[in-house]
Design a protein around this motif. Sequence first.
Motif, short mmCIF file in Angstrom:
data_model
loop_
_atom_site.label_atom_id
_atom_site.label_comp_id
_atom_site.label_asym_id
_atom_site.label_seq_id
_atom_site.Cartn_x
_atom_site.Cartn_y
_atom_site.Cartn_z
N UNK A 171 -27.93 -98.34 -34.27
CA UNK A 171 -27.62 -97.19 -35.11
C UNK A 171 -26.57 -97.63 -36.14
N UNK A 172 -26.46 -96.86 -37.23
CA UNK A 172 -25.62 -97.29 -38.34
C UNK A 172 -24.67 -96.16 -38.77
N UNK A 173 -23.37 -96.48 -38.83
CA UNK A 173 -22.35 -95.57 -39.36
C UNK A 173 -22.26 -95.72 -40.87
N UNK A 174 -22.06 -94.59 -41.54
CA UNK A 174 -21.84 -94.56 -42.99
C UNK A 174 -20.71 -93.56 -43.24
N UNK A 223 -27.27 -92.98 -38.97
CA UNK A 223 -28.72 -93.14 -39.01
C UNK A 223 -29.15 -94.09 -37.90
N UNK A 224 -30.42 -94.06 -37.58
CA UNK A 224 -30.93 -94.93 -36.53
C UNK A 224 -32.32 -94.51 -36.10
N UNK A 225 -32.77 -94.98 -34.93
CA UNK A 225 -34.12 -94.67 -34.47
C UNK A 225 -34.23 -93.24 -33.93
N UNK A 226 -35.48 -92.84 -33.65
CA UNK A 226 -35.72 -91.54 -33.03
C UNK A 226 -35.22 -90.38 -33.85
N UNK A 279 -17.98 -97.44 -46.38
CA UNK A 279 -18.63 -98.23 -45.34
C UNK A 279 -20.08 -97.77 -45.26
N UNK A 280 -20.99 -98.70 -45.34
CA UNK A 280 -22.41 -98.38 -45.23
C UNK A 280 -23.07 -99.34 -44.24
N UNK A 281 -24.00 -98.80 -43.47
CA UNK A 281 -24.84 -99.62 -42.57
C UNK A 281 -24.01 -100.41 -41.57
N UNK A 282 -22.98 -99.78 -41.00
CA UNK A 282 -22.17 -100.47 -39.99
C UNK A 282 -22.89 -100.33 -38.65
#
Length: 299
Positions: free
Chosen positions: A118-121, A79-82, A129-132
């Motif tokens: 941006x965030x890896x899940x 997840x992240x912008x745009x 792992x959430x919001x890395x």
Amino acid sequence: MNCRMAGLCMLRTGSALLLCLLCVPLSLPGQEEDVQFLLLGKTRNHRQAPSGELTFLNTAFFGEIFLNEGGSVSNAFLTGPGDASGGLTFGAQEVPFFASGRYPSIEALEEGFPDGTYFFHFDTPHGSVRDFPVTFSKRGGASRNPAPIRMTLHQGGGVADPSAIDPDLDLRVTWSDFQHGSADPNGVIDDLIFVIMGDCLGEKIVHSGHAFGNSFLTFAAKEFTIPKESLRPGQSFQVEIEFSEMDTDRRDGLISIITYAASTFLDIRTTGANKDDLVCPAQPLAMDGGQTDRKRPGG
């Protein structure tokens, strides 16, 4: 410790009750047993003609989760912008991967996937792992993707014609300057160069080495030799060179890499009579998704 707030708790000190915040690690201990490193990147691709002329192909936004031997992940998304705001799902390949649609310029790519965090899940057998977080940033307001790469081929002490490669000689490959390639100030891994050769059916048969492998090329490398044993007479092959300028981080047991990359593809053909059963198509099949001007194997 990097963490995210997960709730409230009460602590008693003497006769007083104190309100405190619970702080949960972004990743739980043990994930590094499954995951070697996380990669998120922006790349641009060019094709080189035998004359040396470069033609722009596309740009793309992509992510990968590299696993240790025996490691696994599931339910991976970003997840992240745009255009990442709705979530981008990693495929279930051996190396979980996603790529955005192809864009006609770096500027167009930036509109869809702007700089920022941006965030890896993902889930592993050792926990979730959430919001890395991983963050893209510019240098002086300009794109950090390397300039288009131009490669040169050498055999027998001179420059070789890509359309007349001698299959009985090693093929030495050199390239234009990696202008901003540098050592990693964090000491994780220096900026990298990759040289790959594939056959006419899109199968990769030579690789200069993967990040953190037994051997690989850093920004300081100036050449790579493709052994003659990999060159068969009367066949077409394809060579790719990639420059990867990187920002690294290590937190909560996990390594993350942001890469600003560029690749160039060049077709070559060996002299002599084809002695194999392999029948090459009129145009080689793509060995890389960046070759949007080619058909993919099976496509």
